[in-house]
Design an enzyme around this catalytic site. Structure first.
Site, PDB file in Angstrom:
ATOM      1  N   CYS A  80       0.949  -1.069  -0.090  1.00 52.52           N
ATOM      2  CA  CYS A  80      -0.113   0.215   0.193  1.00 52.52           C
ATOM      3  C   CYS A  80       0.641   1.295  -0.067  1.00 52.52           C
ATOM      4  CB  CYS A  80      -0.857   0.030   1.030  1.00 52.52           C
ATOM      5  SG  CYS A  80      -2.448   1.185   0.737  1.00 52.52           S
ATOM      6  N   HIS A 173      -3.048  -5.334   1.668  1.00 53.63           N
ATOM      7  CA  HIS A 173      -2.881  -5.415   2.935  1.00 53.63           C
ATOM      8  C   HIS A 173      -2.561  -6.981   3.509  1.00 53.63           C
ATOM      9  CE1 HIS A 173      -2.283  -1.390   4.471  1.00 53.63           C
ATOM     10  NE2 HIS A 173      -3.417  -0.895   3.530  1.00 53.63           N
ATOM     11  N   GLU A 175      -1.087  -8.267   5.683  1.00 56.23           N
ATOM     12  CA  GLU A 175      -0.751  -8.357   6.951  1.00 56.23           C
ATOM     13  C   GLU A 175      -1.968  -8.352   7.764  1.00 56.23           C
ATOM     14  OE1 GLU A 175      -0.236  -6.029   4.987  1.00 56.23           O
ATOM     15  OE2 GLU A 175      -0.515  -3.843   6.065  1.00 56.23           O
TER      16      GLU A 175
HETATM   17  N1  GLN Z   1      -3.190   6.452   0.230  1.00 56.27           N
HETATM   18  C1  GLN Z   1      -2.096   6.326   1.414  1.00 56.27           C
HETATM   19  C2  GLN Z   1      -1.127   7.027   1.106  1.00 56.27           C
HETATM   20  O1  GLN Z   1      -0.961   7.777  -0.018  1.00 56.27           O
HETATM   21  C3  GLN Z   1      -1.933   4.691   1.624  1.00 56.27           C
HETATM   22  C4  GLN Z   1      -2.920   3.980   2.262  1.00 56.27           C
HETATM   23  C5  GLN Z   1      -2.359   2.822   3.171  1.00 56.27           C
HETATM   24  O2  GLN Z   1      -1.131   2.582   3.170  1.00 56.27           O
HETATM   25  N2  GLN Z   1      -3.479   1.957   3.562  1.00 56.27           N
HETATM   26  O3  GLN Z   1      -0.151   7.063   1.657  1.00 56.27           O
END
Ligand code: GLN
Length: 197
Positions: A80, A173, A175
């Site tokens: 992410c 994610h 995790e």
């Molecule tokens: N959209 C978030 C960012 O730009 C990331 C979101 C996440 O890690 N769940 O950092």
């Protein structure tokens, strides 16, 4: 000897990654300074807030240290926000990503209406059926360089997981679910094992 895996512990959900990796037998280091990368087989860059992670990474001198770590054969997996941090380019003006992997990424790719969702997707290299993927204000891959392989996509074809050599990035994610297969795949990558196709 267990594998030595670091979790970048500047910000974000590194503790969840730590717990999964330890449950799989890895020796886990919370990495807060570049010298802690020494001796690691792999590093996870967690989900969180990419602008904060990039800011702190610059403050502590991580950009060069991470490139050196990769050049020396270290594996890196971004989840992410970690995917955003690893990108070579973003569609949005901020943050300036660390350019660890040749991918162009869009932050918050799914917009406000559907900013979080869950779905089952097959992941190449992960045996045993689809993975339950949790997306939270997730990015997506918009473009990828030669040698970067898409290993998972949504039904509409949007790439949400990529791999290139010992680098991988997932928009979701793993995790946050009890399924440990993506972490197992990263441990195989960190050990230098050829990935099953
Ligand atoms: N959209 C978030 C960012 O730009 C990331 C979101 C996440 O890690 N769940 O950092």
């Amino acid at each position: 000897m267990p594998l030595n895996i670091g979790v970048l512990a500047l910000q974000g959900d590194f503790q969840e990654h730590r717990a999964v990796l330890e449950s799989l037998g890895a020796a886990v280091t919370e990495v807060r300074l570049p010298h802690q990368l020494e001796g690691l087989d792999g590093l996870v860059i967690p989900g969180g807030e990419s602008t904060t992670i990039v800011k702190l990474a610059h403050r502590w001198g991580f950009p060069d240290a991470l490139r050196h770590f990769i050049d020396e054969g270290g594996a890196v997996w971004g989840t992410c926000a970690g995917m955003i941090v690893m990108a070579s380019a973003l569609l949005e003006p901020e943050p300036e990503p660390l350019s660890l992997m040749d991918i162009t990424v869009s932050r918050n790719s799914f917009g406000r209406q559907v900013d979080s969702f869950e779905t089952d997707i097959p992941v190449k290299g992960v045996p045993g059926g689809p993975v339950h993927a949790v997306f939270i204000r997730a990015p997506s891959v918009q473009d990828q360089g030669e040698g970067v392989e898409c290993i998972a996509q949504l039904e509409d074809g949007t790439p949400v997981a990529v791999r290139s050599g010992k680098l991988m990035a997932t928009a979701f994610h793993p995790e946050l679910t009890p399924d440990t297969r993506i972490h197992e795949m990263f441990l195989r990558l960190s050990a230098g094992e050829p990935s099953p196709v």
